[in-house]
Design an enzyme around this catalytic site. Structure first.
Site, mmCIF file in Angstrom:
data_model
loop_
_atom_site.group_PDB
_atom_site.id
_atom_site.type_symbol
_atom_site.label_atom_id
_atom_site.label_comp_id
_atom_site.label_asym_id
_atom_site.label_seq_id
_atom_site.Cartn_x
_atom_site.Cartn_y
_atom_site.Cartn_z
ATOM 1 C CB ILE A 15 -6.300 -14.940 35.057
ATOM 2 C CG1 ILE A 15 -5.452 -13.891 35.760
ATOM 3 C CG2 ILE A 15 -5.428 -15.991 34.431
ATOM 4 C CD1 ILE A 15 -6.207 -12.976 36.671
ATOM 5 C CB SER A 36 -7.250 -20.477 22.246
ATOM 6 O OG SER A 36 -8.242 -21.395 22.652
ATOM 7 N NE ARG A 37 -7.433 -25.891 25.832
ATOM 8 C CZ ARG A 37 -8.386 -26.390 26.601
ATOM 9 N NH1 ARG A 37 -8.310 -27.642 26.989
ATOM 10 N NH2 ARG A 37 -9.401 -25.668 26.991
ATOM 11 C CG HIS A 79 1.052 -23.343 35.243
ATOM 12 N ND1 HIS A 79 0.898 -22.725 36.467
ATOM 13 C CD2 HIS A 79 -0.004 -22.934 34.503
ATOM 14 C CE1 HIS A 79 -0.199 -21.976 36.457
ATOM 15 N NE2 HIS A 79 -0.761 -22.099 35.277
ATOM 16 C CE LYS A 97 -2.992 -18.266 42.253
ATOM 17 N NZ LYS A 97 -4.453 -18.308 41.975
ATOM 18 C CG ASP A 178 -7.393 -20.556 43.177
ATOM 19 O OD1 ASP A 178 -6.928 -20.397 42.034
ATOM 20 O OD2 ASP A 178 -8.301 -19.844 43.631
HETATM 21 N N1 LIG Z 1 -3.060 -13.782 39.434
HETATM 22 C C1 LIG Z 1 -4.360 -13.867 39.709
HETATM 23 O O1 LIG Z 1 -4.963 -12.992 40.306
HETATM 24 C C2 LIG Z 1 -5.114 -15.050 39.235
HETATM 25 C C3 LIG Z 1 -6.491 -15.048 39.266
HETATM 26 C C4 LIG Z 1 -7.157 -16.129 38.726
HETATM 27 C C5 LIG Z 1 -6.406 -17.197 38.244
HETATM 28 N N2 LIG Z 1 -5.075 -17.191 38.270
HETATM 29 C C6 LIG Z 1 -4.287 -18.314 37.747
HETATM 30 O O2 LIG Z 1 -4.398 -18.311 36.325
HETATM 31 C C7 LIG Z 1 -4.486 -19.637 35.836
HETATM 32 C C8 LIG Z 1 -5.764 -19.765 35.024
HETATM 33 O O3 LIG Z 1 -6.875 -19.449 35.821
HETATM 34 P P1 LIG Z 1 -8.275 -18.991 35.177
HETATM 35 O O4 LIG Z 1 -9.131 -18.625 36.325
HETATM 36 O O5 LIG Z 1 -8.042 -17.996 34.112
HETATM 37 O O6 LIG Z 1 -8.775 -20.376 34.571
HETATM 38 P P2 LIG Z 1 -9.846 -20.629 33.418
HETATM 39 O O7 LIG Z 1 -10.789 -19.490 33.313
HETATM 40 O O8 LIG Z 1 -10.375 -21.988 33.633
HETATM 41 O O9 LIG Z 1 -8.963 -20.603 32.087
HETATM 42 C C9 LIG Z 1 -7.916 -21.492 31.881
HETATM 43 C C10 LIG Z 1 -7.612 -21.570 30.393
HETATM 44 O O10 LIG Z 1 -6.545 -22.482 30.224
HETATM 45 C C11 LIG Z 1 -6.641 -23.120 28.981
HETATM 46 N N3 LIG Z 1 -6.435 -24.577 29.142
HETATM 47 C C12 LIG Z 1 -5.342 -25.261 28.715
HETATM 48 N N4 LIG Z 1 -5.447 -26.542 28.999
HETATM 49 C C13 LIG Z 1 -6.628 -26.706 29.624
HETATM 50 C C14 LIG Z 1 -7.304 -27.828 30.135
HETATM 51 N N5 LIG Z 1 -6.780 -29.062 30.090
HETATM 52 N N6 LIG Z 1 -8.507 -27.635 30.703
HETATM 53 C C15 LIG Z 1 -9.050 -26.412 30.794
HETATM 54 N N7 LIG Z 1 -8.461 -25.307 30.306
HETATM 55 C C16 LIG Z 1 -7.257 -25.442 29.728
HETATM 56 C C17 LIG Z 1 -8.003 -22.766 28.404
HETATM 57 O O11 LIG Z 1 -7.770 -21.805 27.381
HETATM 58 P P3 LIG Z 1 -7.878 -22.210 25.845
HETATM 59 O O12 LIG Z 1 -9.131 -23.013 25.717
HETATM 60 O O13 LIG Z 1 -7.939 -20.907 25.185
HETATM 61 O O14 LIG Z 1 -6.656 -22.999 25.470
HETATM 62 C C18 LIG Z 1 -8.752 -22.106 29.532
HETATM 63 O O15 LIG Z 1 -9.618 -21.101 29.103
HETATM 64 C C19 LIG Z 1 -4.392 -20.537 37.073
HETATM 65 O O16 LIG Z 1 -3.062 -20.939 37.245
HETATM 66 C C20 LIG Z 1 -4.822 -19.646 38.217
HETATM 67 O O17 LIG Z 1 -4.255 -19.983 39.458
HETATM 68 C C21 LIG Z 1 -4.420 -16.122 38.737
#
Ligand SMILES: NC(=O)c1ccc[n+]([C@@H]2O[C@H](COP(=O)([O-])OP(=O)(O)OC[C@H]3O[C@@H](n4cnc5c(N)ncnc54)[C@H](OP(=O)(O)O)[C@@H]3O)[C@@H](O)[C@H]2O)c1
Length: 242
Positions: A15, A36-37, A79, A97, A178
């Site tokens: 996202i 990023s981490r 978060h 969210k 989610d």
């Molecule tokens: N508004 C919307 O339409 C929408 C759509 C999808 C998701 N979301 C929300 O956005 C958030 C992220 O979703 P996503 O789908 O983008 O997830 P994702 O692809 O898994 O990415 C999450 C990112 O968070 C970071 N991170 C920090 N601590 C972590 C940990 N312990 N384990 C794994 N990753 C960690 C990582 O970035 P680094 O490695 O770079 O630190 C990872 O790439 C969620 O809260 C989700 O509900 C919203």
């Protein structure tokens, strides 16, 4: 002329990439930094989306004095601590969210945002959809009439992947946080009052809720248009951006 707002993106997942592409189209918004981490991932993300700065830790992003607001795009279970980090550095926050894992965390963050006069908002896109806004407008004008019942659902086919945050309880995975938040937000946005009873049936698999049916029972809620609240009243967590 209004000030350009420097955005910092915290986390570089799916996202965050969508947001980085979209922010270019927002008037007055500048994608200034990302974090990023991993320093490598941050550099690659920064290059791809044209951020001036890229950081290999969330702390560095939060501490950058040129960042006006941080978009927190980490998994749900992160978060609370990520937002706290931003607040420690006096940063405004737009958080994905579900904004926190529970009410206690959210209340604490709202209190801190208010105390520090920081902007704090959940990235709930649904509340900005033209169709959603129109329905609310019609409801408040009495054009829809009295609400007898709201039926809302949201589902998505997702293939099981043990590494995906959706299937990891430790990252706040599962259907309710989610997708379930969307129908629940829709309902609370229209009714603006608390249900007296909540009944739910949950299907758990792989350690997370795969789906659920929820019935909210409102017994003492006036379901006519006069109960609808403005967006400002509904998003009590929003405070003016410094
Ligand atoms: N508004 C919307 O339409 C929408 C759509 C999808 C998701 N979301 C929300 O956005 C958030 C992220 O979703 P996503 O789908 O983008 O997830 P994702 O692809 O898994 O990415 C999450 C990112 O968070 C970071 N991170 C920090 N601590 C972590 C940990 N312990 N384990 C794994 N990753 C960690 C990582 O970035 P680094 O490695 O770079 O630190 C990872 O790439 C969620 O809260 C989700 O509900 C919203």
């Amino acid at each position: 002329m209004s000030k350009t707002v420097n955005w910092g993106i915290m986390a570089t997942g799916k996202i965050a990439r969508t947001f980085a592409k979209a922010v270019k189209f927002a008037e007055g918004a500048n994608l200034y930094a990302c974090a990023s981490r991993s320093a490598e991932k941050a550099a690659e993300f920064g290059k791809l989306y044209g951020a001036e700065k890229s950081y290999g830790s969330y702390e560095e992003l939060a501490a950058d004095h040129n960042v006006d607001i941080v978009y927190v795009a980490s998994p749900m279970s992160c978060h609370y601590e990520n937002v706290k980090l931003c607040f420690e550095h006096g940063k405004n926050v737009l958080c994905e969210k579900s904004i926190t894992m529970n009410t206690a965390q959210l209340e604490e963050l709202i209190a801190e945002a208010r105390e520090k006069n920081l902007f704090f908002m959940e990235a709930m896109w649904m509340k900005f959809l033209p169709s959603f806004l129109k329905a609310r407008e019609w409801f408040s004008q009495g054009r829809i009439g009295q609400i007898k019942a709201i039926r809302a659902d949201f589902s998505n086919p997702v293939e099981y992947d043990p590494n995906d945050r959706l299937f990891r309880a430790d990252l706040g995975g599962g259907a309710l946080l989610d997708l379930g938040v969307y129908p629940l937000t829709l309902t609370s946005s229209f009714l603006g009052c608390e249900p007296e009873r909540i009944l739910s049936e949950v299907n758990v698999s792989h350690g997370v809720d795969m789906n659920e049916a929820v019935i909210l029972k409102y017994e003492n809620c006036d379901l006519t248009s006069k109960t609808i609240k403005s967006d400002k009243q509904n998003t009590k967590s929003n405070t003016e951006m410094k």
